[in-house]
Design a protein around this motif. Structure first.
Motif, PDB file in Angstrom:
ATOM      1  N   VAL A 147      -2.703  -3.687   2.302  1.00  0.00           N
ATOM      2  CA  VAL A 147      -2.449  -4.924   1.563  1.00  0.00           C
ATOM      3  C   VAL A 147      -0.968  -4.917   1.203  1.00  0.00           C
ATOM      4  O   VAL A 147      -0.516  -4.066   0.428  1.00  0.00           O
ATOM      5  N   ARG A 148      -0.220  -5.827   1.800  1.00  0.00           N
ATOM      6  CA  ARG A 148       1.224  -5.889   1.573  1.00  0.00           C
ATOM      7  C   ARG A 148       1.520  -6.975   0.540  1.00  0.00           C
ATOM      8  O   ARG A 148       1.215  -8.146   0.761  1.00  0.00           O
ATOM      9  N   ILE A 149       2.123  -6.564  -0.553  1.00  0.00           N
ATOM     10  CA  ILE A 149       2.401  -7.466  -1.671  1.00  0.00           C
ATOM     11  C   ILE A 149       3.906  -7.698  -1.760  1.00  0.00           C
ATOM     12  O   ILE A 149       4.681  -6.760  -1.972  1.00  0.00           O
ATOM     13  N   LYS A 150       4.318  -8.936  -1.556  1.00  0.00           N
ATOM     14  CA  LYS A 150       5.722  -9.310  -1.668  1.00  0.00           C
ATOM     15  C   LYS A 150       6.030  -9.676  -3.120  1.00  0.00           C
ATOM     16  O   LYS A 150       5.293 -10.455  -3.732  1.00  0.00           O
ATOM     17  N   LEU A 151       7.106  -9.143  -3.646  1.00  0.00           N
ATOM     18  CA  LEU A 151       7.482  -9.370  -5.038  1.00  0.00           C
ATOM     19  C   LEU A 151       8.663 -10.328  -5.128  1.00  0.00           C
ATOM     20  O   LEU A 151       9.532 -10.342  -4.255  1.00  0.00           O
ATOM     21  N   TYR A 152       8.690 -11.126  -6.177  1.00  0.00           N
ATOM     22  CA  TYR A 152       9.816 -12.040  -6.357  1.00  0.00           C
ATOM     23  C   TYR A 152      10.896 -11.444  -7.263  1.00  0.00           C
ATOM     24  O   TYR A 152      11.932 -12.064  -7.496  1.00  0.00           O
ATOM     25  N   ARG A 153      10.647 -10.235  -7.765  1.00  0.00           N
ATOM     26  CA  ARG A 153      11.666  -9.540  -8.550  1.00  0.00           C
ATOM     27  C   ARG A 153      11.390  -8.042  -8.507  1.00  0.00           C
ATOM     28  O   ARG A 153      10.291  -7.598  -8.158  1.00  0.00           O
ATOM     29  N   LYS A 154      12.392  -7.283  -8.860  1.00  0.00           N
ATOM     30  CA  LYS A 154      12.227  -5.845  -8.953  1.00  0.00           C
ATOM     31  C   LYS A 154      11.385  -5.535 -10.185  1.00  0.00           C
ATOM     32  O   LYS A 154      11.599  -6.108 -11.260  1.00  0.00           O
ATOM     33  N   ILE A 155      10.414  -4.661 -10.052  1.00  0.00           N
ATOM     34  CA  ILE A 155       9.524  -4.379 -11.174  1.00  0.00           C
ATOM     35  C   ILE A 155       9.952  -3.108 -11.907  1.00  0.00           C
ATOM     36  O   ILE A 155      10.512  -2.182 -11.318  1.00  0.00           O
ATOM     37  N   GLY A 156       9.672  -3.082 -13.205  1.00  0.00           N
ATOM     38  CA  GLY A 156       9.991  -1.931 -14.027  1.00  0.00           C
ATOM     39  C   GLY A 156       8.762  -1.104 -14.334  1.00  0.00           C
ATOM     40  O   GLY A 156       7.678  -1.306 -13.768  1.00  0.00           O
ATOM     41  N   LYS A 157       8.904  -0.203 -15.288  1.00  0.00           N
ATOM     42  CA  LYS A 157       7.825   0.724 -15.629  1.00  0.00           C
ATOM     43  C   LYS A 157       6.610  -0.016 -16.172  1.00  0.00           C
ATOM     44  O   LYS A 157       5.468   0.327 -15.854  1.00  0.00           O
ATOM     45  N   LYS A 158       6.839  -1.046 -17.011  1.00  0.00           N
ATOM     46  CA  LYS A 158       5.725  -1.776 -17.613  1.00  0.00           C
ATOM     47  C   LYS A 158       4.856  -2.439 -16.552  1.00  0.00           C
ATOM     48  O   LYS A 158       3.623  -2.377 -16.616  1.00  0.00           O
ATOM     49  N   THR A 159       5.493  -3.076 -15.563  1.00  0.00           N
ATOM     50  CA  THR A 159       4.735  -3.745 -14.503  1.00  0.00           C
ATOM     51  C   THR A 159       4.033  -2.734 -13.613  1.00  0.00           C
ATOM     52  O   THR A 159       2.880  -2.937 -13.219  1.00  0.00           O
ATOM     53  N   LYS A 160       4.704  -1.622 -13.310  1.00  0.00           N
ATOM     54  CA  LYS A 160       4.068  -0.582 -12.486  1.00  0.00           C
ATOM     55  C   LYS A 160       2.853  -0.009 -13.209  1.00  0.00           C
ATOM     56  O   LYS A 160       1.817   0.268 -12.571  1.00  0.00           O
ATOM     57  N   ASN A 161       2.962   0.155 -14.517  1.00  0.00           N
ATOM     58  CA  ASN A 161       1.810   0.659 -15.282  1.00  0.00           C
ATOM     59  C   ASN A 161       0.632  -0.307 -15.215  1.00  0.00           C
ATOM     60  O   ASN A 161      -0.531   0.120 -15.203  1.00  0.00           O
ATOM     61  N   LEU A 162       0.929  -1.625 -15.171  1.00  0.00           N
ATOM     62  CA  LEU A 162      -0.141  -2.611 -15.053  1.00  0.00           C
ATOM     63  C   LEU A 162      -0.809  -2.498 -13.687  1.00  0.00           C
ATOM     64  O   LEU A 162      -2.042  -2.571 -13.588  1.00  0.00           O
ATOM     65  N   TYR A 163      -0.006  -2.323 -12.620  1.00  0.00           N
ATOM     66  CA  TYR A 163      -0.584  -2.081 -11.290  1.00  0.00           C
ATOM     67  C   TYR A 163      -1.513  -0.871 -11.346  1.00  0.00           C
ATOM     68  O   TYR A 163      -2.670  -0.935 -10.885  1.00  0.00           O
ATOM     69  N   ASP A 164      -1.026   0.241 -11.897  1.00  0.00           N
ATOM     70  CA  ASP A 164      -1.818   1.474 -11.950  1.00  0.00           C
ATOM     71  C   ASP A 164      -3.103   1.269 -12.743  1.00  0.00           C
ATOM     72  O   ASP A 164      -4.179   1.741 -12.349  1.00  0.00           O
ATOM     73  N   SER A 165      -3.009   0.543 -13.865  1.00  0.00           N
ATOM     74  CA  SER A 165      -4.176   0.315 -14.713  1.00  0.00           C
ATOM     75  C   SER A 165      -5.234  -0.526 -14.005  1.00  0.00           C
ATOM     76  O   SER A 165      -6.431  -0.206 -14.036  1.00  0.00           O
ATOM     77  N   LEU A 166      -4.796  -1.609 -13.355  1.00  0.00           N
ATOM     78  CA  LEU A 166      -5.737  -2.487 -12.656  1.00  0.00           C
ATOM     79  C   LEU A 166      -6.373  -1.792 -11.455  1.00  0.00           C
ATOM     80  O   LEU A 166      -7.577  -1.935 -11.199  1.00  0.00           O
ATOM     81  N   LEU A 167      -5.586  -1.019 -10.735  1.00  0.00           N
ATOM     82  CA  LEU A 167      -6.114  -0.294  -9.572  1.00  0.00           C
ATOM     83  C   LEU A 167      -7.120   0.773 -10.011  1.00  0.00           C
ATOM     84  O   LEU A 167      -8.143   0.984  -9.341  1.00  0.00           O
ATOM     85  N   LEU A 168      -6.844   1.433 -11.130  1.00  0.00           N
ATOM     86  CA  LEU A 168      -7.778   2.439 -11.645  1.00  0.00           C
ATOM     87  C   LEU A 168      -9.078   1.778 -12.097  1.00  0.00           C
ATOM     88  O   LEU A 168     -10.170   2.292 -11.815  1.00  0.00           O
ATOM     89  N   GLU A 169      -8.974   0.640 -12.765  1.00  0.00           N
ATOM     90  CA  GLU A 169     -10.173  -0.083 -13.202  1.00  0.00           C
ATOM     91  C   GLU A 169     -10.998  -0.517 -11.997  1.00  0.00           C
ATOM     92  O   GLU A 169     -12.235  -0.419 -12.004  1.00  0.00           O
TER      93      GLU A 169
END
Length: 232
Positions: A147-169
């Motif tokens: 699954v290739r996800i194109k981003l419209y901005r560079k992401i920081g730690k907060k956004t990466k943590n949200l990715y990790d949290s949602l993927l873990l859930e």
């Protein structure tokens, strides 16, 4: 292609469902799967849909010209919409001219070549009139996809943590349901996130749940768009 049929599965948030108990006990709902982030996956099905949900034009036309069949199809549509009464009774479910909107935000079309059917997931969202779509064409081998996800901005730690949290859930939810799909890894780059997945024999609902979650949190996750690639 005429031999292929398709079945529609609906994904919506609990707040749009009139009664979860009524949904679970409805004779035209063969299964209900409670997902993550307040989403519910369910199918609304009747044998009459085999006459409409087919790519055989002759069968479709014959059904459309039968008054008894068309009336039954209308009645079923009313029943289906009654299950989502909080959505369809809202003023936001109608355009400025008073016409009812489809309230579909995303269509995920999964083609299973071996079983000769399309499974079409419709993400229901109040007030949505613009339908986005993504196609997944299942091949027997290999079962690895990205699954290739194109981003419209560079992401920081907060956004990466949200990715990790949602993927873990999502992963924990799949384990509860003994899903045959696994996350092999997530690669974070400056303007792209790649999720490597391995699919099992039964994966459609769980892959759809992942894509719906990405769609739902697209702003928070800085998602511009996403696509699916099969690994060679």
């Amino acid at each position: 292609m005429n031999d292929f049929e398709y079945r529609t599965v609906y994904i919506t948030q609990k707040e749009y469902i009139s009664s979860l108990a009524d949904l679970l006990n409805h004779p035209n709902v063969p299964y209900v799967l409670e997902g993550i982030c307040g989403f519910v996956i369910y199918e609304f099905y009747d044998e009459i849909f085999r006459l409409y949900h087919t790519f055989n034009i002759d069968v479709q036309m014959k059904a459309s010209n039968d008054p008894e069949i068309t009336q039954r199809a209308r009645d079923l549509r009313v029943e289906r919409e009654q299950l989502l009464n909080p959505m369809y009774s809202s003023s936001e479910a109608f355009d400025k001219f008073g016409y009812k909107l489809q309230c579909i935000d995303l269509k995920i079309r999964i083609l299973n070549v071996q079983k000769s059917y399309w499974k079409i997931y419709e993400l229901m969202k109040l007030g949505s009139s613009r339908i986005n779509g993504i196609d997944v064409k299942h091949h027997p081998f290999p079962n690895d996809i990205e699954v290739r996800i194109k981003l419209y901005r560079k992401i920081g730690k907060k956004t990466k943590n949200l990715y990790d949290s949602l993927l873990l859930e999502w992963q924990n939810w799949m384990k509860e349901h003994h899903a045959t799909i696994s996350l092999k890894g997530a690669i974070f780059q400056e303007k792209e996130v790649t999720l490597a997945l391995n699919l099992g024999e039964i994966y459609e609902d769980y892959l759809a749940m992942l894509l719906v979650t990405l769609r739902h949190f697209r702003k928070e996750l800085a998602i511009r768009d996403f696509s699916i690639d099969w690994e060679d």
